[in-house]
Design an enzyme around this catalytic site. Sequence first.
Site, PDB file in Angstrom:
ATOM      1  N   LYS A 153     -10.267  -3.782  -5.672  1.00 24.95           N
ATOM      2  CA  LYS A 153     -11.260  -3.326  -5.562  1.00 24.95           C
ATOM      3  C   LYS A 153     -10.434  -1.801  -6.264  1.00 24.95           C
ATOM      4  O   LYS A 153     -10.477  -0.505  -6.435  1.00 24.95           O
ATOM      5  CB  LYS A 153     -12.435  -2.600  -4.170  1.00 24.95           C
ATOM      6  CG  LYS A 153     -11.195  -1.872  -3.225  1.00 24.95           C
ATOM      7  CD  LYS A 153     -12.521  -1.891  -1.985  1.00 24.95           C
ATOM      8  CE  LYS A 153     -11.904  -1.948  -0.569  1.00 24.95           C
ATOM      9  NZ  LYS A 153     -12.912  -2.525   0.248  1.00 24.95           N
ATOM     10  N   LYS A 162      -4.895 -10.936  -7.211  1.00 24.40           N
ATOM     11  CA  LYS A 162      -6.128 -10.575  -6.154  1.00 24.40           C
ATOM     12  C   LYS A 162      -6.649  -9.483  -7.073  1.00 24.40           C
ATOM     13  O   LYS A 162      -6.610  -8.633  -7.166  1.00 24.40           O
ATOM     14  CB  LYS A 162      -5.671 -10.896  -4.920  1.00 24.40           C
ATOM     15  CG  LYS A 162      -6.743 -10.440  -3.770  1.00 24.40           C
ATOM     16  CD  LYS A 162      -6.239 -10.786  -2.479  1.00 24.40           C
ATOM     17  CE  LYS A 162      -5.866  -8.407  -2.568  1.00 24.40           C
ATOM     18  NZ  LYS A 162      -6.539  -8.017  -1.373  1.00 24.40           N
ATOM     19  N   LYS A 221       1.323  -1.439  -0.099  1.00 17.33           N
ATOM     20  CA  LYS A 221       0.001   0.222   0.221  1.00 17.33           C
ATOM     21  C   LYS A 221       0.687   1.382   0.201  1.00 17.33           C
ATOM     22  O   LYS A 221       0.313   2.293  -0.425  1.00 17.33           O
ATOM     23  CB  LYS A 221      -1.151   0.306   1.157  1.00 17.33           C
ATOM     24  CG  LYS A 221      -1.731  -0.888   1.037  1.00 17.33           C
ATOM     25  CD  LYS A 221      -3.282  -0.183   2.055  1.00 17.33           C
ATOM     26  CE  LYS A 221      -4.485  -1.624   1.509  1.00 17.33           C
ATOM     27  NZ  LYS A 221      -5.342  -1.193   3.132  1.00 17.33           N
TER      28      LYS A 221
HETATM   29  P1  AMP Z   1     -11.382  -5.266   1.831  1.00 13.75           P
HETATM   30  O1  AMP Z   1     -11.668  -4.786   1.686  1.00 13.75           O
HETATM   31  O2  AMP Z   1      -9.517  -5.034   2.243  1.00 13.75           O
HETATM   32  O3  AMP Z   1     -11.320  -4.303   3.555  1.00 13.75           O
HETATM   33  O4  AMP Z   1     -11.446  -7.001   2.723  1.00 13.75           O
HETATM   34  C1  AMP Z   1     -12.811  -7.293   3.078  1.00 13.75           C
HETATM   35  C2  AMP Z   1     -12.386  -8.894   3.857  1.00 13.75           C
HETATM   36  O5  AMP Z   1     -12.982  -9.150   1.889  1.00 13.75           O
HETATM   37  C3  AMP Z   1     -11.197  -9.410   3.887  1.00 13.75           C
HETATM   38  O6  AMP Z   1     -11.897 -10.528   4.664  1.00 13.75           O
HETATM   39  C4  AMP Z   1     -10.088  -9.666   2.992  1.00 13.75           C
HETATM   40  O7  AMP Z   1      -9.420 -10.928   3.166  1.00 13.75           O
HETATM   41  C5  AMP Z   1     -11.817 -10.406   2.104  1.00 13.75           C
HETATM   42  N1  AMP Z   1     -10.938 -10.202   0.917  1.00 13.75           N
HETATM   43  C6  AMP Z   1     -11.278  -9.088   0.305  1.00 13.75           C
HETATM   44  N2  AMP Z   1     -10.596  -9.107  -1.184  1.00 13.75           N
HETATM   45  C7  AMP Z   1     -10.777 -10.610  -1.384  1.00 13.75           C
HETATM   46  C8  AMP Z   1     -10.637 -11.738  -2.724  1.00 13.75           C
HETATM   47  N3  AMP Z   1     -10.532 -10.932  -3.837  1.00 13.75           N
HETATM   48  N4  AMP Z   1     -10.430 -12.794  -2.336  1.00 13.75           N
HETATM   49  C9  AMP Z   1     -11.332 -13.271  -0.689  1.00 13.75           C
HETATM   50  N5  AMP Z   1     -11.202 -12.504  -0.070  1.00 13.75           N
HETATM   51  C10 AMP Z   1     -11.017 -10.811  -0.622  1.00 13.75           C
END
Ligand code: AMP
Length: 345
Positions: free
Chosen positions: A210, A207, A114
Site C-alpha cells: 500500500k 512486493k 520502515k
Molecule cells: P499489512 O497490510 O502489512 O498489515 O499486512 C496484512 C497481511 O497481509 C499480513 O499477513 C501480510 O503478510 C499480508 N500481505 C501484505 N502484503 C502482501 C503481499 N504483497 N503478498 C502477500 N501477502 C501480503
Amino acid sequence: MLITPRVFSGMQPTGTLHLGNYLGAMVNWIELQKTHECIYCVVDLHAITVWQEPAELRHAIRQVTAAYIAAGLDPKRSVLFNQSQVSAHAELGWIFNCVARLGWLNRMTQFKEKAGKDREQASVGLYAYPNLMAADILAYRATHVPVGEDQKQHLELARDIAQKFNNDFRASIVAQGFADGVFFPQPDPVITGPATRVMSLRDGTKKMSKSDPSDLSRINLTDDADTIAKKVQKAKTDPEPLPSDVEGLAARPEADNLVGIHAALAGVGKDAVLRDFGGQQFSSFKKALAEVAVARLAPITGETQRLMSDPGSIDRVLADGAERARAIAAPVMDKVKDIVGLIRA
Ligand code: AMP
Ligand code: TRP
C-alpha cells in the site's frame, strides 16, 4: 489451562487493502474459520507506530473491519475486534518489552525498511512493534498464525519470546500449577496458498504494497471493474508467450506473479492455469485474469461500501468482539501476572 488449537491474526488499518492482503492473508483467515476457533484483530496500536491522521485512522479501522466481513469473515463465528479495546495487548506488550532483547529487535528487517535512513527519528513504538505483535498472539495463547510471507521473521521472534518467557520463569510457572513448565505455546506461522507473496504489477521483484507511490502497482479492494481491468492491462510482462509448465515460470517474475494471482483467484494451482493458457500471448491471458479478478472482488467492494454506510453497526461488531476477546485474554493475563510476581486484586 490446557493449550488448545487457536488461530490469531492481525491486520493494520492503514491505507486501503489490496490484492496482496486479500490473497496472502484474508483468504486463509476466512478458510480457517471452518475448522478452528479464530480471533482476528484490527491492529490499530500497531498502526500508530507511524503517524496516522486521527480521522483517517478511525475511518480505516471501520473500513478494514467492513472489508473482512464483506470478504466472508463471520463475526458471530470468529472474534473480530480492534486491538486498542482490549488492554491485555498493551499490558502483555510491556512485559514482553522486558523479555525480548535489543539484539533480537536489531535484526528485524521490517524496522530497517520502515525506519529508513533516519532511524533516530523513528518512534520507539516502531522498534518495539514485534513485541506487541507477540503479545497479540500470546495473550490468547494462540497456536496458529495465518500471515503473508513478509511476517515470518516477526513470527520467529514471537516464538523466541514465548520460549524465553517459559525458560526465565520456569520455576514460577511450575509453582503456578503448570507441571511441564510450559505456559506459552510456540505459535506456528500458517503461510499457505499460491499467493503468499503477491508482487507489484509494475515490477515482479517488488512486493505489492500500500505504500508504493504508483497506484498501478496494486489492485485495491476499493477499485471498480474498469480500474481493475485497466491495471491488469497495464501490468508489466515479458515478450514471451506463457510457458506450458510451472518450471517455465522460473526467472520470469512478472509472468509468475500474474499466473499465481490468476490461480489464487480461481482457487486452482498454477499448473492448472498453465494448462489453459500455456503457449498463449499475455493479451488473451490478461483478459481472462481481469475477468476473474472483477468477478471475485466486485462483490466484496460493493458489500464493503454497503456496510460502511452504517458505521454504528460496524462499531457494535467491534465492541462485541472486544468483549469476547477480553473474556479469553483476562484469565491468561491473570496467570501471567501471577507467574511474573505482580500483585493483582
Ligand atoms: P499489512 O497490510 O502489512 O498489515 O499486512 C496484512 C497481511 O497481509 C499480513 O499477513 C501480510 O503478510 C499480508 N500481505 C501484505 N502484503 C502482501 C503481499 N504483497 N503478498 C502477500 N501477502 C501480503
Ligand atoms: N505485523 C502484521 C502485519 O504488518 C500485523 C500484525 C500485528 C499481526 N499483530 C499480529 C499479524 C499478530 C499476525 C499476528 O501484517
